[in-house]
Enzyme design. Structure first.
Site, PDB file in Angstrom:
ATOM      1  N   TYR A  84     -38.048  26.595  77.592  1.00 30.90           N
ATOM      2  CA  TYR A  84     -37.393  27.803  77.065  1.00 30.90           C
ATOM      3  C   TYR A  84     -37.195  27.657  75.554  1.00 30.90           C
ATOM      4  CZ  TYR A  84     -33.811  31.369  76.322  1.00 30.90           C
ATOM      5  OH  TYR A  84     -33.091  32.442  75.857  1.00 30.90           O
ATOM      6  N   LYS A 103     -38.904  29.931  72.567  1.00 29.35           N
ATOM      7  CA  LYS A 103     -38.096  30.689  71.611  1.00 29.35           C
ATOM      8  C   LYS A 103     -38.356  30.229  70.183  1.00 29.35           C
ATOM      9  CE  LYS A 103     -36.329  33.429  74.600  1.00 29.35           C
ATOM     10  NZ  LYS A 103     -36.592  34.866  74.561  1.00 29.35           N
TER      11      LYS A 103
END
Length: 118
Positions: free
Chosen positions: A25, A29
């Site tokens: 994740y 990002k």
């Protein structure tokens, strides 16, 4: 023609806590932040501004289960002991698409209420 692109990243692009199992994740990002920076330079001659917003912990369907299990502990670690609501991101989005921000491109604005270390 001219315009604005606002990508949605996360504070996770800048900060990753141990034992959260969010490496993929955070990497994704972080890639959004870098994509924002590169598109800003590539699309500047088209008069398109490209920016991003990096929210901190925000109440959402994705964070719901995590906060049910860890909410009190997590909130107590934040300086203001609160998390964002989705509408707390609106003013930043409006700023980034307003003509008054015509000179802002290639940046990612952290909207995290000082939740994460600097």
């Amino acid at each position: 023609g001219p315009g604005w692109v606002v990508n949605l990243s996360s504070i996770g692009a800048y900060f990753h806590a141990a034992n959260t199992y969010a490496a993929l994740y955070s990497a994704a990002k972080g890639a959004i932040v870098r994509l924002t920076e590169t598109l800003a330079t590539e699309w500047a001659h088209f008069d398109i501004n490209v920016n991003a917003i990096a929210p901190g912990f925000t109440r959402s369907e994705m964070t719901g289960g995590y906060f049910e299990r860890n909410g009190e502990k997590v909130l107590k670690s934040f300086p203001r002991q609160r998390m964002a609501e989705p509408e707390d991101l609106g003013s930043t989005l409006l700023f980034l698409i307003d003509p008054a921000s015509r000179f802002v491109t290639g940046t990612c604005i952290k909207v995290d209420d000082a939740q994460m270390p600097r």
